[in-house]
Enzyme design. Structure first.
Site, mmCIF file in Angstrom:
data_model
loop_
_atom_site.group_PDB
_atom_site.id
_atom_site.type_symbol
_atom_site.label_atom_id
_atom_site.label_comp_id
_atom_site.label_asym_id
_atom_site.label_seq_id
_atom_site.Cartn_x
_atom_site.Cartn_y
_atom_site.Cartn_z
ATOM 1 N N MET A 221 11.511 6.573 -5.955
ATOM 2 C CA MET A 221 10.177 6.643 -5.351
ATOM 3 C C MET A 221 10.055 5.580 -4.259
ATOM 4 O O MET A 221 10.422 4.414 -4.475
ATOM 5 C CB MET A 221 9.107 6.338 -6.408
ATOM 6 N N SER A 222 9.550 5.998 -3.114
ATOM 7 C CA SER A 222 9.352 5.081 -2.001
ATOM 8 C C SER A 222 8.272 5.651 -1.097
ATOM 9 O O SER A 222 8.164 6.881 -0.966
ATOM 10 C CB SER A 222 10.656 4.935 -1.212
ATOM 11 N N SER A 223 7.509 4.768 -0.465
ATOM 12 C CA SER A 223 6.476 5.239 0.470
ATOM 13 C C SER A 223 7.129 5.996 1.622
ATOM 14 O O SER A 223 6.525 6.870 2.231
ATOM 15 C CB SER A 223 5.704 4.051 1.030
ATOM 16 N N GLY B 130 0.818 -1.213 0.000
ATOM 17 C CA GLY B 130 0.000 0.000 0.000
ATOM 18 C C GLY B 130 0.847 1.256 0.000
ATOM 19 O O GLY B 130 2.030 1.217 -0.342
ATOM 20 N N LEU C 68 0.572 3.628 -2.068
ATOM 21 C CA LEU C 68 1.009 3.531 -3.458
ATOM 22 C C LEU C 68 1.492 4.866 -4.017
ATOM 23 O O LEU C 68 0.962 5.923 -3.702
ATOM 24 C CB LEU C 68 -0.140 2.997 -4.326
ATOM 25 N N HIS C 69 2.525 4.785 -4.850
ATOM 26 C CA HIS C 69 3.071 5.978 -5.496
ATOM 27 C C HIS C 69 3.323 5.648 -6.978
ATOM 28 O O HIS C 69 2.924 4.561 -7.443
ATOM 29 C CB HIS C 69 4.364 6.430 -4.802
ATOM 30 N N HIS D 28 4.698 2.200 -7.885
ATOM 31 C CA HIS D 28 3.694 1.124 -7.926
ATOM 32 C C HIS D 28 2.825 1.264 -9.176
ATOM 33 O O HIS D 28 2.495 0.277 -9.824
ATOM 34 C CB HIS D 28 2.772 1.202 -6.704
ATOM 35 N N GLN E 213 15.579 -8.060 -3.094
ATOM 36 C CA GLN E 213 14.288 -8.739 -2.914
ATOM 37 C C GLN E 213 13.873 -9.442 -4.211
ATOM 38 O O GLN E 213 13.424 -10.589 -4.201
ATOM 39 C CB GLN E 213 13.229 -7.722 -2.498
HETATM 40 O O1 PAF Z 1 8.208 -4.707 -1.869
HETATM 41 C C1 PAF Z 1 7.216 -4.742 -1.126
HETATM 42 O O2 PAF Z 1 6.372 -3.865 -1.094
HETATM 43 C C2 PAF Z 1 7.050 -5.941 -0.181
HETATM 44 O O3 PAF Z 1 8.271 -6.387 0.274
HETATM 45 C C3 PAF Z 1 6.231 -7.070 -0.816
HETATM 46 C C4 PAF Z 1 6.934 -7.684 -2.007
HETATM 47 C C5 PAF Z 1 4.862 -6.572 -1.231
HETATM 48 C C6 PAF Z 1 6.031 -8.191 0.214
HETATM 49 O O4 PAF Z 1 5.366 -7.736 1.345
#
Ligand code: PAF
Length: 281
Positions: free
Chosen positions: A185-187, A30, A32-33, A36, A154
């Site tokens: 960009m990051s929340s 969530g 979101l930016h 996303h 990740q």
């Molecule tokens: O990158 C993210 O936002 C989170 O690590 C993910 C992949 C949704 C898992 O919770």
């Protein structure tokens, strides 16, 4: 757009979509930016149907305060998704719905990918990520799942997860989306003051210079140079700058022409932790 909160409802809706050819999944936490939004747009353009999940996964946070402070903006998120496409299914379950009565992650061996950088500084983080991504992939069974390259480690770990668990899904990595000054960009950017958000351009600028230097300088020289850029800055604390190969994420020893390398950085801007990375060749 359809908002669903339980696994049962999700199953019913997915069953009715079985005849659709291609299902895309965009897992998010969530807040979101535009980053996303770019993943969701790509998913919409490549699939017959798209599911976006919104779930702040508690098991991937090693810091309780970070979890508590994680922004929750469901209404705005739904608006952004709706503006991209009205046909998207949003799955936003509760913690109980996902973890039942055991909020615990599985323990994974990602072949060492989990021990460096984010894994070294955030205890159990990738076990938490692996657990939730595996759960969502098994629940939703998409053909493709989309993840941003800002969290490149990740992304590689999720590719490994899919291999280990033999999941039939294609993992799609998507380019980093940046603010006008270059900040990824990051929340978390919302938590920066206006001045700091502007000054945080230093992170990307350092990476761009690191890339320029990569042709002629050693990794050690480049890392030392980046360290110097942050040394005297009162508002920033550099946690790491590391140049690694992209496959195993191991620190570079000797440059090899047939290998791809990236520089990875983590910086505290006051108490807000920011990460970024850049492809070097
Ligand atoms: O990158 C993210 O936002 C989170 O690590 C993910 C992949 C949704 C898992 O919770």
């Amino acid at each position: 757009m359809l908002l669903i909160e339980t696994e049962n409802e999700l199953r019913t809706h997915l069953a009715s979509l079985l005849e659709k050819k291609q299902l895309g999944l965009v897992p998010t936490m969530g807040a979101l930016h535009k980053g996303h939004a770019s993943l969701i747009k790509k998913a919409v353009s490549e699939n017959d149907f798209v599911v976006v999940t919104i779930f702040v996964n508690p098991t991937q946070f090693d810091n309780k305060e970070d979890l508590q402070k994680y922004p929750k903006t469901l209404e705005e998120d739904l608006k952004l998704i709706h503006e991209i496409s009205q046909g998207i299914l949003v799955f936003a379950p509760s913690v109980e719905e996902v973890y039942k009565n055991k909020v615990q992650s599985k323990s994974y061996d990602f072949g060492g990918l989990e021990n460096v950088m984010e894994g070294a500084f955030r205890d159990g983080h990738f076990d938490g990520v692996g657990t939730i991504v595996s759960t969502l992939l098994k629940m939703i069974r998409p053909n493709k799942a989309y993840f941003g390259e800002k969290d490149f480690q990740q992304l590689q770990i999720i590719r490994k997860l899919v291999e280990i668990e033999k999941l039939d899904v294609t993992i799609v990595g998507c380019p980093i989306v940046r603010e006008p000054n270059g900040l990824a960009m990051s929340s978390r950017n919302e938590r920066l003051s206006k001045t700091l958000r502007q000054e945080a351009s230093l992170i990307y600028e350092s990476l761009v210079t690191a890339k320029e230097k990569f042709g002629t300088k050693s990794a050690k020289d480049i890392e030392d140079w980046v360290i110097k850029q942050f040394e005297d800055h009162p508002d920033f604390r550099l946690e790491y700058i590391i140049i690694t190969d992209v496959d195993r994420l191991l620190p570079i020893t000797k440059k090899q022409h047939d290998k791809k390398y990236r520089a990875f950085i983590a910086v505290y801007a006051n108490e807000v932790r920011l990460i970024d990375n850049i492809a070097l060749n």
